[in-house]
Design a protein around this motif. Structure first.
Motif, PDB file in Angstrom:
ATOM      1  N   LEU A   1     -18.079 -14.971  15.353  1.00 58.63           N
ATOM      2  CA  LEU A   1     -18.630 -15.075  14.169  1.00 58.63           C
ATOM      3  C   LEU A   1     -18.313 -14.327  12.688  1.00 58.63           C
ATOM      4  N   TYR A   2     -17.041 -13.498  13.143  1.00 60.61           N
ATOM      5  CA  TYR A   2     -16.690 -12.692  12.119  1.00 60.61           C
ATOM      6  C   TYR A   2     -15.927 -13.661  10.668  1.00 60.61           C
ATOM      7  N   SER A   3     -15.970 -12.665   9.765  1.00 60.98           N
ATOM      8  CA  SER A   3     -15.328 -13.300   8.731  1.00 60.98           C
ATOM      9  C   SER A   3     -15.953 -14.651   7.986  1.00 60.98           C
ATOM     10  N   ASN A   4     -17.254 -14.323   7.829  1.00 62.52           N
ATOM     11  CA  ASN A   4     -18.044 -15.266   7.308  1.00 62.52           C
ATOM     12  C   ASN A   4     -18.784 -14.816   6.106  1.00 62.52           C
ATOM     13  N   GLU A   5     -19.830 -15.430   5.920  1.00 65.79           N
ATOM     14  CA  GLU A   5     -20.859 -15.034   4.769  1.00 65.79           C
ATOM     15  C   GLU A   5     -22.181 -14.873   5.394  1.00 65.79           C
ATOM     16  N   LEU A   6     -22.072 -14.251   6.523  1.00 64.10           N
ATOM     17  CA  LEU A   6     -23.727 -13.987   7.250  1.00 64.10           C
ATOM     18  C   LEU A   6     -24.478 -12.962   6.683  1.00 64.10           C
ATOM     19  N   THR A   7     -25.639 -13.014   6.326  1.00 64.78           N
ATOM     20  CA  THR A   7     -26.298 -12.206   5.599  1.00 64.78           C
ATOM     21  C   THR A   7     -27.771 -11.863   6.447  1.00 64.78           C
ATOM     22  N   GLY A   8     -28.343 -10.990   6.138  1.00 65.17           N
ATOM     23  CA  GLY A   8     -29.726 -10.866   6.855  1.00 65.17           C
ATOM     24  C   GLY A   8     -29.577 -10.282   8.215  1.00 65.17           C
ATOM     25  N   SER A   9     -30.744 -10.389   9.141  1.00 64.48           N
ATOM     26  CA  SER A   9     -30.693 -10.030  10.210  1.00 64.48           C
ATOM     27  C   SER A   9     -30.204 -10.842  11.493  1.00 64.48           C
ATOM     28  N   ILE A  10     -29.739 -10.542  12.311  1.00 67.03           N
ATOM     29  CA  ILE A  10     -29.368 -11.349  13.458  1.00 67.03           C
ATOM     30  C   ILE A  10     -30.630 -11.637  14.489  1.00 67.03           C
ATOM     31  N   PRO A  11     -30.752 -12.650  14.754  1.00 64.30           N
ATOM     32  CA  PRO A  11     -31.783 -13.302  15.401  1.00 64.30           C
ATOM     33  C   PRO A  11     -32.178 -12.556  16.733  1.00 64.30           C
ATOM     34  N   THR A  12     -33.371 -12.070  16.965  1.00 58.39           N
ATOM     35  CA  THR A  12     -33.566 -11.290  18.176  1.00 58.39           C
ATOM     36  C   THR A  12     -33.402 -12.234  19.317  1.00 58.39           C
ATOM     37  N   GLN A  13     -33.553 -13.582  19.269  1.00 54.23           N
ATOM     38  CA  GLN A  13     -33.293 -14.538  20.351  1.00 54.23           C
ATOM     39  C   GLN A  13     -31.785 -14.476  20.827  1.00 54.23           C
ATOM     40  N   ILE A  14     -30.803 -13.751  20.004  1.00 55.51           N
ATOM     41  CA  ILE A  14     -29.551 -13.416  20.671  1.00 55.51           C
ATOM     42  C   ILE A  14     -29.422 -12.726  22.074  1.00 55.51           C
ATOM     43  N   GLY A  15     -30.930 -11.857  22.030  1.00 56.75           N
ATOM     44  CA  GLY A  15     -31.045 -11.253  23.360  1.00 56.75           C
ATOM     45  C   GLY A  15     -30.968 -11.957  24.608  1.00 56.75           C
ATOM     46  N   GLY A  16     -31.365 -13.622  24.367  1.00 58.36           N
ATOM     47  CA  GLY A  16     -31.501 -14.474  25.402  1.00 58.36           C
ATOM     48  C   GLY A  16     -30.179 -14.643  26.155  1.00 58.36           C
ATOM     49  N   LEU A  17     -29.124 -14.378  25.256  1.00 54.22           N
ATOM     50  CA  LEU A  17     -27.737 -14.457  25.924  1.00 54.22           C
ATOM     51  C   LEU A  17     -27.522 -13.493  26.989  1.00 54.22           C
ATOM     52  N   SER A  18     -28.217 -13.352  28.058  1.00 55.18           N
ATOM     53  CA  SER A  18     -27.969 -12.270  28.927  1.00 55.18           C
ATOM     54  C   SER A  18     -26.844 -12.168  29.976  1.00 55.18           C
ATOM     55  N   GLU A  19     -26.151 -13.552  29.809  1.00 56.74           N
ATOM     56  CA  GLU A  19     -24.727 -13.362  30.477  1.00 56.74           C
ATOM     57  C   GLU A  19     -23.593 -12.948  29.576  1.00 56.74           C
ATOM     58  N   LEU A  20     -23.946 -12.700  28.318  1.00 52.68           N
ATOM     59  CA  LEU A  20     -22.689 -12.469  27.420  1.00 52.68           C
ATOM     60  C   LEU A  20     -22.419 -10.921  27.607  1.00 52.68           C
ATOM     61  N   THR A  21     -21.186 -10.707  28.086  1.00 49.76           N
ATOM     62  CA  THR A  21     -20.631  -9.403  28.649  1.00 49.76           C
ATOM     63  C   THR A  21     -19.591  -8.986  27.801  1.00 49.76           C
ATOM     64  N   SER A  22     -18.792  -9.880  27.074  1.00 52.40           N
ATOM     65  CA  SER A  22     -17.770  -9.382  26.260  1.00 52.40           C
ATOM     66  C   SER A  22     -17.559 -10.154  25.018  1.00 52.40           C
ATOM     67  N   TYR A  23     -16.874  -9.769  24.111  1.00 53.56           N
ATOM     68  CA  TYR A  23     -16.436 -10.241  22.653  1.00 53.56           C
ATOM     69  C   TYR A  23     -17.333 -11.042  21.897  1.00 53.56           C
ATOM     70  N   PHE A  24     -18.363 -10.231  21.343  1.00 50.18           N
ATOM     71  CA  PHE A  24     -19.265 -10.817  20.568  1.00 50.18           C
ATOM     72  C   PHE A  24     -19.036  -9.995  19.020  1.00 50.18           C
ATOM     73  N   TYR A  25     -17.987 -10.833  18.342  1.00 52.50           N
ATOM     74  CA  TYR A  25     -17.751 -10.201  16.968  1.00 52.50           C
ATOM     75  C   TYR A  25     -18.507 -10.785  15.859  1.00 52.50           C
ATOM     76  N   LEU A  26     -18.900  -9.665  14.927  1.00 55.50           N
ATOM     77  CA  LEU A  26     -19.711  -9.889  13.793  1.00 55.50           C
ATOM     78  C   LEU A  26     -19.057  -9.353  12.600  1.00 55.50           C
ATOM     79  N   HIS A  27     -18.053  -8.627  12.582  1.00 52.75           N
ATOM     80  CA  HIS A  27     -17.555  -7.915  11.602  1.00 52.75           C
ATOM     81  C   HIS A  27     -17.122  -8.653  10.306  1.00 52.75           C
ATOM     82  N   SER A  28     -17.005  -8.172   9.315  1.00 55.59           N
ATOM     83  CA  SER A  28     -16.386  -8.608   8.221  1.00 55.59           C
ATOM     84  C   SER A  28     -17.462  -9.706   7.541  1.00 55.59           C
ATOM     85  N   ASN A  29     -18.595  -9.528   7.604  1.00 57.81           N
ATOM     86  CA  ASN A  29     -19.715 -10.400   6.832  1.00 57.81           C
ATOM     87  C   ASN A  29     -20.066  -9.634   5.833  1.00 57.81           C
ATOM     88  N   GLU A  30     -21.075 -10.467   5.080  1.00 58.37           N
ATOM     89  CA  GLU A  30     -21.908  -9.830   3.955  1.00 58.37           C
ATOM     90  C   GLU A  30     -22.870  -8.601   4.326  1.00 58.37           C
TER      91      GLU A  30
END
Length: 176
Positions: free
Chosen positions: A147-176
């Motif tokens: 999700l990098y290089s977008n216009e994301l602002t604000g908080s990351i939803p806490t529900q992302i913690g529900g992605l319990s199998e997510l083990t690698s490559y979660f990119y959020l850099h280069s946002n607002e």
């Protein structure tokens, strides 16, 4: 759609739709839009309309591809928002690429319906503004959330913690 009907024997045989196969139709997005109205698609369909440089919006008819297991629409200069109909791709299990377009607005909450999706979501290099809380419903999702290089602002939803199998490559850099 006359040309699309002429291709009807070819599509089920390969189960893959590269943009370069549409001769005489101005852009890949228009070609696929026409095919969606004319053909019934097989199971395990891989849709690839990549690097087509076909500006426009994502047709809502893409929601008819409920049996698609992979969707690649990257690098097409697509604009507008992602139609909520993308939440109908209930068989999508490996790839959802909409990178390097000009898509704007919030990701639709209906993406939380893609419960079979286990890897490779990429919305990088767009103008996405927010992540829906429903993304936390993708409990089988394990890697490549770009999700990098977008216009994301604000908080990351806490529900992302529900992605319990997510083990690698979660990119959020280069946002607002």
């Amino acid at each position: 759609c006359a040309r699309a009907r002429a291709l009807s024997g070819w599509v089920p045989r390969t189960r893959y739709i590269p943009a370069s196969r549409f001769i005489g139709i101005t852009t890949p997005i228009i070609a696929l839009h026409c095919l969606l109205k004319c053909l019934r698609f097989p199971r395990h369909l891989h849709v690839c309309v990549c690097d087509g440089r076909g500006p426009g919006t994502i047709p809502t008819e893409f929601g008819l591809l409920t049996d698609a297991t992979e969707m690649r629409l990257n690098s097409n200069e697509l604009t507008g928002t992602i139609p909520t109909e993308h939440g109908r791709h209930v068989q999508l299990n490996s790839v959802l690429y909409l990178s390097a377009n000009e898509i704007s607005g919030a990701l639709p909450s209906e993406l939380g319906n893609l419960l079979e999706l286990t890897s490779a979501i990429s919305f990088r290099s767009n103008d996405i503004t927010s992540i829906p809380t429903q993304i936390g419903k993708l409990t089988r999702f394990s890697y490549y959330l770009y999700l990098y290089s977008n216009e994301l602002t604000g908080s990351i939803p806490t529900q992302i913690g529900g992605l319990s199998e997510l083990t690698s490559y979660f990119y959020l850099h280069s946002n607002e």
